[in-house]
Structure formats: structure tokens, C-alpha cells
Write a protein that holds these residues in place. Structure first.
Motif, PDB file in Angstrom:
ATOM      1  N   GLN A   1      -2.381   5.201   7.255  1.00  0.00           N
ATOM      2  CA  GLN A   1      -3.798   5.503   7.036  1.00  0.00           C
ATOM      3  C   GLN A   1      -4.616   4.217   6.933  1.00  0.00           C
ATOM      4  O   GLN A   1      -5.718   4.131   7.485  1.00  0.00           O
ATOM      5  CB  GLN A   1      -3.975   6.349   5.780  1.00  0.00           C
ATOM      6  CG  GLN A   1      -5.427   6.724   5.524  1.00  0.00           C
ATOM      7  CD  GLN A   1      -5.619   7.540   4.255  1.00  0.00           C
ATOM      8  OE1 GLN A   1      -4.678   7.824   3.525  1.00  0.00           O
ATOM      9  NE2 GLN A   1      -6.855   7.898   3.984  1.00  0.00           N
ATOM     10  N   LEU A   2      -4.091   3.220   6.234  1.00  0.00           N
ATOM     11  CA  LEU A   2      -4.804   1.950   6.107  1.00  0.00           C
ATOM     12  C   LEU A   2      -4.979   1.297   7.478  1.00  0.00           C
ATOM     13  O   LEU A   2      -6.075   0.844   7.831  1.00  0.00           O
ATOM     14  CB  LEU A   2      -4.059   1.005   5.157  1.00  0.00           C
ATOM     15  CG  LEU A   2      -4.741  -0.331   4.908  1.00  0.00           C
ATOM     16  CD1 LEU A   2      -6.094  -0.150   4.221  1.00  0.00           C
ATOM     17  CD2 LEU A   2      -3.833  -1.235   4.081  1.00  0.00           C
ATOM     18  N   TYR A   3      -3.917   1.263   8.251  1.00  0.00           N
ATOM     19  CA  TYR A   3      -3.973   0.684   9.602  1.00  0.00           C
ATOM     20  C   TYR A   3      -5.012   1.408  10.456  1.00  0.00           C
ATOM     21  O   TYR A   3      -5.847   0.771  11.108  1.00  0.00           O
ATOM     22  CB  TYR A   3      -2.585   0.758  10.241  1.00  0.00           C
ATOM     23  CG  TYR A   3      -2.475   0.084  11.583  1.00  0.00           C
ATOM     24  CD1 TYR A   3      -2.447  -1.309  11.687  1.00  0.00           C
ATOM     25  CD2 TYR A   3      -2.364   0.830  12.749  1.00  0.00           C
ATOM     26  CE1 TYR A   3      -2.322  -1.932  12.920  1.00  0.00           C
ATOM     27  CE2 TYR A   3      -2.242   0.213  13.988  1.00  0.00           C
ATOM     28  CZ  TYR A   3      -2.221  -1.174  14.053  1.00  0.00           C
ATOM     29  OH  TYR A   3      -2.095  -1.791  15.279  1.00  0.00           O
TER      30      TYR A   3
ATOM     31  N   SER B   1      -7.582   3.120   9.465  1.00  0.00           N
ATOM     32  CA  SER B   1      -8.943   2.853   8.975  1.00  0.00           C
ATOM     33  C   SER B   1      -9.426   1.483   9.438  1.00  0.00           C
ATOM     34  O   SER B   1     -10.605   1.319   9.753  1.00  0.00           O
ATOM     35  CB  SER B   1      -9.011   2.966   7.449  1.00  0.00           C
ATOM     36  OG  SER B   1      -8.398   1.867   6.817  1.00  0.00           O
TER      37      SER B   1
ATOM     38  N   PHE C   1      -0.181  -6.432   5.138  1.00  0.00           N
ATOM     39  CA  PHE C   1      -0.124  -5.178   4.376  1.00  0.00           C
ATOM     40  C   PHE C   1       1.209  -4.526   4.673  1.00  0.00           C
ATOM     41  O   PHE C   1       1.627  -4.471   5.833  1.00  0.00           O
ATOM     42  CB  PHE C   1      -1.282  -4.258   4.795  1.00  0.00           C
ATOM     43  CG  PHE C   1      -2.619  -4.848   4.505  1.00  0.00           C
ATOM     44  CD1 PHE C   1      -3.252  -4.631   3.294  1.00  0.00           C
ATOM     45  CD2 PHE C   1      -3.262  -5.663   5.436  1.00  0.00           C
ATOM     46  CE1 PHE C   1      -4.493  -5.180   3.019  1.00  0.00           C
ATOM     47  CE2 PHE C   1      -4.505  -6.221   5.177  1.00  0.00           C
ATOM     48  CZ  PHE C   1      -5.118  -5.989   3.960  1.00  0.00           C
TER      49      PHE C   1
ATOM     50  N   THR D   1       0.844  -1.187   0.000  1.00  0.00           N
ATOM     51  CA  THR D   1       0.000   0.000   0.000  1.00  0.00           C
ATOM     52  C   THR D   1       0.884   1.244   0.000  1.00  0.00           C
ATOM     53  O   THR D   1       2.044   1.177   0.423  1.00  0.00           O
ATOM     54  CB  THR D   1      -0.944   0.016   1.228  1.00  0.00           C
ATOM     55  OG1 THR D   1      -1.726   1.207   1.190  1.00  0.00           O
ATOM     56  CG2 THR D   1      -0.177  -0.053   2.533  1.00  0.00           C
TER      57      THR D   1
END
Length: 119
Positions: A75-77, A79, A115, A70
Motif C-alpha cells: 500500500q505504501l509503495y 501510494s 522502506f 512499515t
């Protein structure tokens, strides 16, 4: 000649549960020209994963794994945390000795999704 993409295939015990997890919780969309009873294809951005029916799968014996890169791991974590996606107990967000910033989750069939971001 060149290779262009990869679409890993992972086992699933129940298509509805798998679809709900990936589409309903992780934000993937179902894809493919047909809807097969024992097969599921999902996609998000440039990542596509396929699932095949394996009703007899024992989750504790499943070693299915996928590594997904990613461009914004933090930010993914965040979210995932905000959406109550369970982070693997040994997969909290951290920079690994090999330089990758990573975290991991398990899907309903114990397929490990890691990820990562970094060089």
C-alpha cells in the motif's frame, strides 16, 4: 534501563525544500517546540527524523541512509506511485534474498530512504 526510540539526523541543504518534500509529498508533519533556522524535525506515525543544515553538501557524495519499517509495504509503495514520488532506479519494490520486501527513494539531498516489511 532500556532504549526506547531513535531519531536519525540527516543533512539538508535547504530547509524549505526538505520540508516541502517530507511534509508536502510524503505526509510527515513538522514537530518540535521551536522552529530553528538550521534544524528541522518531522514525524509520521512512530517515525521521527531530524535534519541539520549542511549548505555545502554535495548530493552525489551524500551517504545518508535510513531504513523505515512499515506494516503494509504494498500500500505504501502504491501510494508513492500514485503521488508521483520517484522510486530509486535500483530500489523497485521486491523481496530481497534476506526475506525483506523493500523499496527505496532518494530525498532532495540524496539521503536514501528504504522502506521494508518482513521478518
Amino acid at each position: 534501563m532500556k532504549l526506547t526510540t531513535i531519531h536519525p539526523k540527516l543533512p539538508m541543504r535547504n530547509k524549505a525544500i526538505t520540508k516541502d518534500f517530507y511534509v508536502g509529498q510524503l505526509g510527515f508533519v513538522a514537530c518540535g517546540a521551536a522552529d530553528y533556522e538550521d534544524y528541522l524535525m518531522i514525524k509520521k506515525d512512530q517515525v521521527e527524523i531530524h535534519f541539520f543544515s549542511f549548505k555545502e553538501l554535495l548530493p552525489q557524495e551524500n551517504y545518508g541512509m535510513v531504513y523505515i519499517r512499515t506494516d503494509d509495504i504494498d500500500q505504501l509503495y502504491q501510494s508513492f506511485l500514485e503521488n508521483n514520488i520517484a522510486i530509486h532506479p535500483n530500489g523497485q519494490l521486491m523481496t530481497k534474498p534476506w526475506g525483506q520486501r523493500e523499496f527505496s527513494i532518494l530525498d532532495p539531498d540524496n539521503n536514501l530512504l528504504t522502506f521494508g516489511a518482513g521478518e
